[in-house]
Design an enzyme around this catalytic site. Structure first.
Site, PDB file in Angstrom:
ATOM      1  N   GLY A 161       4.971 -12.799   4.731  1.00 37.69           N
ATOM      2  CA  GLY A 161       6.127 -12.589   4.525  1.00 37.69           C
ATOM      3  C   GLY A 161       7.155 -11.335   3.432  1.00 37.69           C
ATOM      4  O   GLY A 161       8.053 -10.841   3.447  1.00 37.69           O
ATOM      5  N   GLU A 203     -14.293   4.218  -0.170  1.00 36.17           N
ATOM      6  CA  GLU A 203     -13.951   3.576  -0.038  1.00 36.17           C
ATOM      7  C   GLU A 203     -15.927   3.227   0.237  1.00 36.17           C
ATOM      8  O   GLU A 203     -16.681   2.793   1.536  1.00 36.17           O
ATOM      9  CB  GLU A 203     -14.198   1.998   0.716  1.00 36.17           C
ATOM     10  N   ASP A 226      10.408 -11.126   8.910  1.00 43.50           N
ATOM     11  CA  ASP A 226       9.277 -12.135   8.487  1.00 43.50           C
ATOM     12  C   ASP A 226       9.375 -12.120  10.063  1.00 43.50           C
ATOM     13  O   ASP A 226       7.811 -12.719  10.275  1.00 43.50           O
ATOM     14  CB  ASP A 226       9.902 -13.246   7.988  1.00 43.50           C
ATOM     15  N   ASP A 259     -10.813   3.750   4.013  1.00 41.99           N
ATOM     16  CA  ASP A 259     -11.369   1.749   3.451  1.00 41.99           C
ATOM     17  C   ASP A 259     -13.300   1.996   4.852  1.00 41.99           C
ATOM     18  O   ASP A 259     -13.282   3.374   5.471  1.00 41.99           O
ATOM     19  CB  ASP A 259     -10.814   1.237   5.019  1.00 41.99           C
TER      20      ASP A 259
END
Length: 621
Positions: free
Chosen positions: A165, A361, A146, A332
């Site tokens: 996380g 996309e 994390d 993307d």
């Protein structure tokens, strides 16, 4: 080779750097390794080191020829063009760089053995259902990563736009859940390094194209995820960002060339006028304003017209396909990259992997604009594209509107019918990725007023109509976000994936009755779909909506059982006259309802529950 049984037996590809005593920093090389036996024998290395632009380079590794080396413009970069012969064997090649004053340094580069059958890998297709995951918000499998030293943004679970996380380990820990639900592909939002000072969890501000962000895991963990997923019959689709980088990328501080980023590294916003790329009455300046502008100041827009940029982006995609044994790519903001580059990029990848799938996309609700990018579609110009699939935004809008709008002559179910009737514009409508929502829009549950019956109609249609369905994580438990369309809430934590276990969608603990009902319904649809050749490979035939009902069929051949789907939007129980569908029912003796496996005779009519979508398998014996 079967896409879920093929396992890549890759040699670990690591770059070993060997420096002479006069060197003060490591040589950086991209791609970090390569493979023997690729179809394209050309490889271009980007070598980065202080004041290396006028160095010469040589190697005596058998089968590797240095065709050219040149600086792209920046003092610290050298682009090296290699020709790899078919006789080259896997191994480690030593490259020696010599400066004008006779100083030298060297690096060792790995050429690995390519996995058997890699080139013939099968991509995702209409037999699959894709589960879209926001990795930071799905499950935290390794709390130790994390916080990672050297990265500015630290975890902030209380902030909607902070890092929470979730990681690769969390996805791996829950593969059994995804497999049992019936999903066969995982598409994650980008996992590459995003070393940004804030709002980095979404992954779309790349700062290293060849490194998994350590807060998600490592390159080796990503490959392990792919291996473990394939053991469960699940492929991995990588989210690729070709259009832009993050403003903290090293290229912004140490420029490879002055034209590496559009508008000379200065922010100029995109117009978002994608129509200008297709406008027969338009001007070039408007097209450039769309494709060369930046999204935001923190996302510098790459100049793919620069041949070095183009080659770098092509090779990075191939590297990840090979390294992580991927079953496909999702690209993307597809149309924002340079149009001619996109033609080159798709051709190179599909030449290397002719059975792979790539979905672009293109966020347009105009089917003609969507279809323009797909291979096989008719176009008004001579543009060449090898892109197999496009995200079907026109269908997404039509699906929601068809369920929410009242039944009139001009709106309601006919909106869905009309958009499907326009499938003649696509090269292959069965290869479009269809969806009710995604990570950038309001969740389908919220769009449909948190209404189970509307949600059920949407899910049933998505999983039985033509195309490749994609489901956003949490849809199976009707995750929603009333009162806001903020992305931080749309991409909320998946219940059970984090330390608070009061609600756990993986086990069902704490779910409401409605959530349990939705999860069970989606699981049933997914697994019934997986077993139905008519749905996954069959032809789609529909009848125009009539009095609040919509009926369509999926079938392959006379020997295969047909599937009939009946949607009833009426708010009361409705009797459907079946004589209209004699063409598809004349051979049927019975129908088995998916919901409960009840076998019913095929008569003259059918009783439909109010606000429902019902699936039947037709049997002729």
């Amino acid at each position: 080779m079967n896409k879920v049984s093929m396992r890549g037996q890759f040699i670990v590809c690591s770059l070993l750097l060997v420096l002479c005593s006069c060197a003060t920093s490591a040589v950086e090389v991209s791609p970090p390794s390569w493979w023997q036996g690729m179809k394209d024998h050309h490889l271009q290395l980007m070598v980065r080191h202080p004041n290396i632009s006028d160095y010469s380079i040589e190697t005596d590794f058998y089968g590797v020829s240095i065709v050219d080396s040149a600086s792209p413009g920046g003092d610290n970069y050298l682009m090296v063009d290699l020709e790899l012969s078919e006789q080259m064997k896997p191994g480690e090649a030593t490259f020696t760089l010599t400066g004008p004053e006779g100083d030298s340094l060297s690096f060792t580069y790995t050429f690995a053995q390519r996995a058997a059958g890699s080139a013939q890998r099968a991509g995702f297709d209409a037999s699959d259902v894709i589960y879209l995951i926001t990795p930071d918000r799905f499950a935290n499998g390794d709390p130790k990563n994390d916080t990672v030293s050297g990265y500015k943004e630290q975890p902030n679970t209380a902030y909607k736009g902070g890092r929470h996380g979730g990681d690769i380990a969390g996805i791996m820990a829950n593969l059994d859940y995804l497999s049992e639900m019936g999903f066969t592909q995982i598409w994650t939002m980008p996992l590459l390094e995003n070393a940004m000072p804030q709002y980095s969890y979404h992954g779309y501000s790349t700062t290293d194209y060849f490194k998994i962000d350590p807060r998600f895991g490592s390159n080796e963990e990503y490959r392990l995820l792919s291996d473990k997923a394939r053991d469960k019959g699940i492929g991995i689709i990588k989210d690729v960002v070709l259009n832009h980088i993050g403003s903290e990328h090293i290229w912004m501080k140490d420029r490879p060339s002055e034209d590496w980023v559009n508008h000379n590294f200065e922010f100029v916003p995109t117009s978002h006028r994608r129509e200008a790329l297709h406008d027969p009455h338009g001007v070039e300046a408007d097209a450039k304003a769309h494709s060369e502008g930046w999204f935001v100041p923190t996302m510098p827009d790459l100049n793919q017209r620069n041949p070095y940029v183009a080659q770098y982006l092509i090779q990075h995609a191939i590297w990840w396909i090979e390294f992580a044994n991927l079953s496909g790519l999702r690209v993307d903001t597809y149309s924002y990259a340079d149009k001619q580059f996109l033609s080159q990029w798709t051709k190179r990848i599909m030449t290397e992997y002719p059975n792979l799938n790539i979905v672009g996309e293109e966020w347009s609700v105009n089917p003609m604009i969507t279809a323009y990018w797909q291979k096989g579609s008719l176009r008004h110009d001579n543009y060449q594209t090898d892109l197999p699939s496009v995200m079907d935004f026109p269908l997404q809008v039509a699906l929601v509107n068809s369920i929410k709008n009242p039944e009139r002559w001009d709106v309601g179910l006919r909106q869905l019918y009309d958009i499907l009737a326009a499938d003649f514009v696509y090269g292959d409508p069965y290869d479009l990725v269809i969806f009710g929502d995604n990570h950038d829009m309001s969740r389908i549950t919220t769009q449909l007023d948190d209404d189970y019956d509307k949600w059920n109609i949407a899910m049933t249609i998505l999983l039985t109509t033509r195309g490749i369905p994609q489901i956003f994580y949490g849809t199976e438990i009707m995750m929603h976000h009333p009162g806001t369309d903020d992305h931080g809430f749309i991409r909320a934590d998946f219940p059970g994936g984090f330390s608070d276990k009061t609600v756990n969608a993986f086990t069902g603990q704490g779910l409401t009755d409605k959530q349990k009902k939705a999860q069970a319904r989606l699981k049933l649809l997914l697994n019934k779909r997986k077993a139905s050749q008519a749905i996954t490979n069959g032809r789609f035939i529909h009848y125009s909506p009539h009095e609040g009902t919509y009926v369509y069929f999926r079938h392959m051949a006379q020997s295969e059982p047909e599937v009939m789907v009946v949607v009833n939007k009426n708010t009361e129980t409705t009797t459907l006259d079946l004589t209209r569908f004699t063409r598809h029912l004349f051979h049927a003796k019975s129908m088995v309802r998916w919901k409960d496996d009840a076998e019913l005779p095929v008569g003259q009519s059918l009783t439909l529950p109010a606000m429902s979508a019902t699936v039947y398998t037709l049997h002729s014996k």
